[in-house]
Design a protein around this motif. Structure first.
Motif, PDB file in Angstrom:
ATOM      1  N   PHE A   1      -8.728 -37.025 -23.053  1.00 35.78           N
ATOM      2  CA  PHE A   1      -7.820 -36.899 -21.927  1.00 35.78           C
ATOM      3  C   PHE A   1      -8.379 -35.924 -20.890  1.00 35.78           C
ATOM      4  O   PHE A   1      -9.085 -34.981 -21.245  1.00 35.78           O
ATOM      5  N   PRO A   2      -8.037 -36.122 -19.615  1.00 34.38           N
ATOM      6  CA  PRO A   2      -8.444 -35.146 -18.590  1.00 34.38           C
ATOM      7  C   PRO A   2      -7.853 -33.773 -18.896  1.00 34.38           C
ATOM      8  O   PRO A   2      -6.697 -33.656 -19.301  1.00 34.38           O
ATOM      9  N   LEU A   3      -8.656 -32.744 -18.685  1.00 33.52           N
ATOM     10  CA  LEU A   3      -8.229 -31.375 -18.928  1.00 33.52           C
ATOM     11  C   LEU A   3      -8.034 -30.669 -17.590  1.00 33.52           C
ATOM     12  O   LEU A   3      -8.954 -30.629 -16.773  1.00 33.52           O
ATOM     13  N   ALA A   4      -6.841 -30.110 -17.389  1.00 35.23           N
ATOM     14  CA  ALA A   4      -6.592 -29.328 -16.173  1.00 35.23           C
ATOM     15  C   ALA A   4      -7.335 -28.006 -16.299  1.00 35.23           C
ATOM     16  O   ALA A   4      -7.078 -27.213 -17.199  1.00 35.23           O
ATOM     17  N   VAL A   5      -8.298 -27.777 -15.397  1.00 36.74           N
ATOM     18  CA  VAL A   5      -9.116 -26.565 -15.439  1.00 36.74           C
ATOM     19  C   VAL A   5      -9.053 -25.897 -14.074  1.00 36.74           C
ATOM     20  O   VAL A   5      -8.362 -26.360 -13.164  1.00 36.74           O
ATOM     21  N   ASP A   6      -9.789 -24.782 -13.923  1.00 35.66           N
ATOM     22  CA  ASP A   6      -9.710 -24.044 -12.665  1.00 35.66           C
ATOM     23  C   ASP A   6     -10.937 -24.204 -11.775  1.00 35.66           C
ATOM     24  O   ASP A   6     -10.868 -23.950 -10.584  1.00 35.66           O
ATOM     25  N   PHE A   7     -12.063 -24.605 -12.353  1.00 37.73           N
ATOM     26  CA  PHE A   7     -13.192 -24.964 -11.497  1.00 37.73           C
ATOM     27  C   PHE A   7     -14.188 -25.811 -12.262  1.00 37.73           C
ATOM     28  O   PHE A   7     -14.213 -25.823 -13.490  1.00 37.73           O
TER      29      PHE A   7
ATOM     30  N   SER B   1     -18.360 -25.345 -22.343  1.00 38.54           N
ATOM     31  CA  SER B   1     -16.910 -25.453 -22.228  1.00 38.54           C
ATOM     32  C   SER B   1     -16.507 -25.488 -20.758  1.00 38.54           C
ATOM     33  O   SER B   1     -17.243 -25.034 -19.878  1.00 38.54           O
ATOM     34  N   PHE B   2     -15.322 -26.030 -20.505  1.00 34.62           N
ATOM     35  CA  PHE B   2     -14.715 -25.888 -19.189  1.00 34.62           C
ATOM     36  C   PHE B   2     -14.102 -24.492 -19.098  1.00 34.62           C
ATOM     37  O   PHE B   2     -14.056 -23.746 -20.082  1.00 34.62           O
ATOM     38  N   VAL B   3     -13.609 -24.150 -17.915  1.00 28.51           N
ATOM     39  CA  VAL B   3     -13.141 -22.776 -17.689  1.00 28.51           C
ATOM     40  C   VAL B   3     -11.781 -22.766 -16.998  1.00 28.51           C
ATOM     41  O   VAL B   3     -11.516 -23.549 -16.083  1.00 28.51           O
ATOM     42  N   LYS B   4     -10.926 -21.846 -17.462  1.00 29.73           N
ATOM     43  CA  LYS B   4      -9.686 -21.506 -16.762  1.00 29.73           C
ATOM     44  C   LYS B   4      -9.683 -20.003 -16.533  1.00 29.73           C
ATOM     45  O   LYS B   4     -10.354 -19.261 -17.252  1.00 29.73           O
ATOM     46  N   PHE B   5      -8.918 -19.566 -15.550  1.00 32.07           N
ATOM     47  CA  PHE B   5      -8.835 -18.140 -15.256  1.00 32.07           C
ATOM     48  C   PHE B   5      -7.579 -17.563 -15.899  1.00 32.07           C
ATOM     49  O   PHE B   5      -6.454 -17.959 -15.558  1.00 32.07           O
TER      50      PHE B   5
END
Length: 317
Positions: free
Chosen positions: A161-167, A143-147
């Protein structure tokens, strides 16, 4: 609507790749040669000049179009990436794709990354885009990650679609070099672990977006054979590498005010688990404990930079 993958005949951002070598084998050279058929490649080699592996001349098979930069020492992933990106900047490239030597990128991934970055930067400030990655050793597509406010939040790598993530992990990422100029280079003092996390945090603080592209999947191996404890897989590394993991985590938690609280709390919860698992799962538990303790102590002291080879006998990745 799925973002456009720009055909190679259409005007687009000028992209180059930076591949970091460390004790490369012939498969690493072959992967770099395949990548050089897609876009210009710069290799930055962190293999120490006196390494045993240099007695085998695997580099003789490198494509002559590849720019080869030899550090003659392990200066760390961050410093090596900075040197490669500097080379692309001097040659007028618009974006840089970063790869480890064991990452294998297809034409679709390269075109997808560059094309999507070009599309996104038309309407907003973008620092970096990156694919989902598939590590079979750790259970497939990560998975991608957000804080979040109290820890990290997993964002499934799904959709068109592009996913806005944190890193994003550095390998496979595509960096807009106009953003790089504003954000600054990777933090060389960290040497290896959390380099990509710290840079993405800086990018977000500066107002640039970080986007995961879930329809692009790249195979990438994190660490050695993982340890499995209570059904959960843990990426394993050498004691040398675990020194940096513990040191940098502690230093960033204690001294970097920009690191999000959610990330800090997440790492604080992970540290005691890693402290227990790594020595138990290692064939060299005493060395693991010694290097982890040294990493914790240096992190508390905020003593960063490279680790002296004499303290480990032999530098490992």
């Amino acid at each position: 609507m799925r973002p456009t993958i720009y055909p190679r005949t259409e005007t687009r951002l000028q992209a180059g790749a930076v591949v970091i070598f460390f004790r490369p084998d012939r498969e690493a050279v072959a992967r770099a040669n395949r990548l050089a058929q897609i876009l210009p490649v710069v290799i930055v080699d962190n293999t120490p000049i006196h390494a045993v592996e240099r007695s085998v001349d695997v580099l003789s098979d490198l494509d002559t179009a590849i720019v080869y930069l030899d550090n003659a020492a392990n200066v760390g992933i961050a410093a090596a990436q900075n040197r490669g990106v500097d080379n692309l900047l001097q040659r007028g490239f618009d974006c840089a794709l970063l790869f480890d030597q064991d990452s294998d990128a297809s034409v679709e991934i390269v075109e997808g990354l560059v094309g999507t970055l070009q599309q996104l930067r038309g309407s907003q400030r973008v620092a970096v885009v990156g694919p989902a990655y598939d590590d079979p050793q750790l259970g497939g597509i990560a998975s991608f990650v957000k804080f979040g406010p109290f820890g990290i939040e997993r964002v499934p790598a799904e959709g068109q679609f592009p996913l806005a993530v944190d890193f994003l992990i550095a390998s496979g990422s595509c960096i807009d070099l106009s953003a790089w100029r504003a954000i600054g280079p990777m933090e060389a003092a960290l040497f290896i672990d959390f380099v990509d996390v710290e840079w993405c945090v800086r990018a977000k603080r500066a107002g640039y977006g970080v986007f995961g592209l879930p329809w692009l999947v790249m195979r990438h191996r994190l660490g050695d054979q993982p340890a499995v404890v209570l059904g959960r897989r843990f990426a394993m590394h050498s004691a040398f590498r675990h020194y940096f993991l513990f040191r940098n985590a502690v230093a960033l938690i204690l001294y970097n005010r920009d690191m999000p609280l959610g990330w800090k709390l997440s790492e604080l919860r992970k540290l005691p688990v890693r402290l227990l698992i790594y020595p138990i799962a290692s064939k060299q538990p005493a060395e693991q404990i010694r290097m982890i303790c040294r990493g914790l102590l240096d992190g508390i002291r905020n003593r960063l930079g490279p680790l002296s080879p004499s303290s480990t006998g032999r530098q490992e990745r």
